[in-house]
Write an enzyme that holds these catalytic residues in place. Structure first.
Site, PDB file in Angstrom:
ATOM      1  CG  ASP A  65      -2.823   2.985  -0.472  1.00 22.85           C
ATOM      2  OD1 ASP A  65      -3.297   3.248  -1.602  1.00 22.85           O
ATOM      3  OD2 ASP A  65      -2.860   3.790   0.479  1.00 22.85           O
ATOM      4  CG  ASP A  67      -0.647   5.679  -2.614  1.00 21.58           C
ATOM      5  OD1 ASP A  67      -1.784   5.357  -3.008  1.00 21.58           O
ATOM      6  OD2 ASP A  67      -0.393   5.950  -1.423  1.00 21.58           O
ATOM      7  CG  ASP A  90      -4.506   3.996  -4.768  1.00 24.64           C
ATOM      8  OD1 ASP A  90      -3.674   3.076  -4.667  1.00 24.64           O
ATOM      9  OD2 ASP A  90      -4.628   4.897  -3.910  1.00 24.64           O
ATOM     10  CB  SER A 135      -3.597   8.530  -2.262  1.00 20.76           C
ATOM     11  OG  SER A 135      -4.219   7.280  -2.249  1.00 20.76           O
TER      12      SER A 135
END
Ligand code: MG
Length: 458
Positions: free
Chosen positions: A241, A239, A237, A95
């Protein structure tokens, strides 16, 4: 038994505590528990191809078929697991963590990260190694699929594409060298926006900025918004999401304000709608939902808590202050591209700039701090706080949240990983919020000192 799962999957430092042995076993355990058809995706981290291979090996060894979606945003993998009716998915990503980290997010067949009770089963099986490697002729197969176009189509299906095109917005995007660079500029272009980007080269070392977008590390995006006279700026961010927005002046809006803008618009169109958010969220969200005749369900902190509550109680909206918009009609998970499309849609329907939409909302002030406390006395510190404080309402869903009146509250949360309490306060004025944190910090320090003294002398 060791604890593998944190609040968002399994994470660690690559090739140290997070290594190929762990990933292979974890993947074999997931394949055994979740079912035979498993999606695998990854982010741009330098170690992600390595851990992708380990995950695929583990899955194939227990007879799973692997659907490899390559590099993509986490929400795109989640959407595809559900669309293709797969048994589950593994996303290789840490992440927003620094580049030396990696991790795995484990999705169930509904595309949402697996619930706690399944995490425990996966954890147990990973550690025991009690899964069965299949015979040579039962080993699974790998197929490759491009799923991004379907995902982007799905995002766009929830907004008025024609209306947004007509508005002719200018949008500045900062993917932070992460996977949103594969989707967010395309989403904006297909909505007829003029698109400007910074940090848009894929690079798992995150040379542009830290992977976690925060108000204090978005100078480049803010400058781009101003230089191009963009209508908004958005940063993601690693990834994709989480998303963080700036208004047309380059001022960063806290996640809570964006949630409130989305919630206010949604409840206008769907009166009585409910929303899920953690106990740490601002009252501005509750205000707009209550105004729309709905109610707010408070959960523990953590996006999986929000997602699972949305699924369980059939609630359409969820939000997390760190930049997570969960839009149930699309999927009940955080989705940065969906957040971008929704904000543009609201701006064109309301005919207002993002700054103007923010100005319509009630204003509250926050303060945060942390205070040291040994892990073993945290529960007793909380008990003594509850006994000492006089307040009309105390919520104990996650730590202790004390409401002094409708608009003034403080939350004490014991950190799960460090010997500290996190303090969050919100109030009518900045001075009051600062004072709430300062007074209560002293209260905790005194309580900790007393308990430690009792331990030494007792
Ligand atoms: Mg993320």
């Amino acid at each position: 038994m060791g604890k593998l799962f944190g609040s968002n999957g399994v994470r660690g430092v690559a090739n140290k505590d997070f290594n190929i042995e762990l990933v292979t076993r974890l993947a074999a355990a997931c394949g055994t528990i979740l079912g035979k058809e498993i999606a695998v995706g990854r982010d741009f981290r330098t170690t992600s191809p390595l851990f992708r291979n380990a995950a695929v090996a583990g899955l194939l060894s227990v007879g799973c078929n692997v659907h490899d979606f390559g590099v993509l945003p986490t929400p795109a993998l989640q959407h595809s697991v559900r669309r293709l009716r797969l048994s589950g998915g593994l996303m290789i990503t840490a992440s927003h963590n620094p580049p030396r980290f990696n991790g795995v997010k484990v999705m169930a067949s509904d595309g949402v990260e697996i619930p706690k009770r399944l995490e425990e089963k996966v954890e147990e099986l990973t550690l025991s190694g009690d899964f069965e490697a299949v015979e040579w002729d039962k080993v699974g197969k790998v197929t490759y699929a491009e799923v991004l176009t379907h995902y982007i189509d799905a995002v766009l299906s929830h907004v008025d594409v024609g209306g947004i095109k007509k508005a002719g917005f200018k949008v500045s995007i900062d993917p932070g060298n992460g996977t949103s660079t594969l989707a967010a500029p395309t989403v904006a272009q297909r909505l007829g926006c003029s698109v400007y980007t910074v940090n848009s080269e894929p690079d798992g070392r995150f040379p542009g900025r830290e992977s976690e977008p925060r108000p204090d590390n978005l100078e480049a995006l803010r400058a781009l918004v101003k230089a191009t006279s963009s209508d908004l700026g958005v940063a993601f961010d690693g990834d994709a999401d989480r998303s963080m927005f700036t208004d047309e002046y380059g001022e960063v809006l806290w996640g809570d304000r964006i949630i409130a803008i989305v919630a206010k618009d949604y409840t206008k169109r769907h009166p009585g709608s409910r929303l899920v958010t953690p106990v740490s969220s601002s009252k501005v969200i509750t205000d707009v939902i209550v105004e729309g005749g709905g109610s707010v369900l408070l959960t523990k902190v953590g996006s999986v808590e929000i997602s699972r509550a949305m699924v369980e109680h059939r609630i359409d909206l969820g939000g997390e202050e760190t930049g997570g918009i969960l839009y149930g009609p699309h999927q009940p998970v955080r989705d940065g591209c969906m957040a971008l499309a929704l904000i543009l849609d609201i701006m064109q329907r309301r005919g207002k700039s993002l700054g103007a939409l923010d100005n319509e909302l009630p204003k509250y002030y926050q303060a945060k701090d942390r205070v040291q406390c040994p892990n073993d006395i945290k529960p007793r510190v909380l008990e003594s706080l509850v006994a000492r404080v006089k307040a009309p309402h105390i919520d104990r869903k996650d730590g202790v949240k004390i409401f002094f009146d409708d608009n003034n509250w403080i939350l004490f949360r014991p950190s799960g990983t460090e010997p500290i309490f996190r303090l969050y306060a919100e109030a009518d004025t900045q001075a009051r919020a600062d004072e709430l944190v300062a007074t209560n910090k002293r209260l905790i320090e005194e309580t900790v000192a007393k308990l430690e003294h009792a331990r030494v002398t007792g």
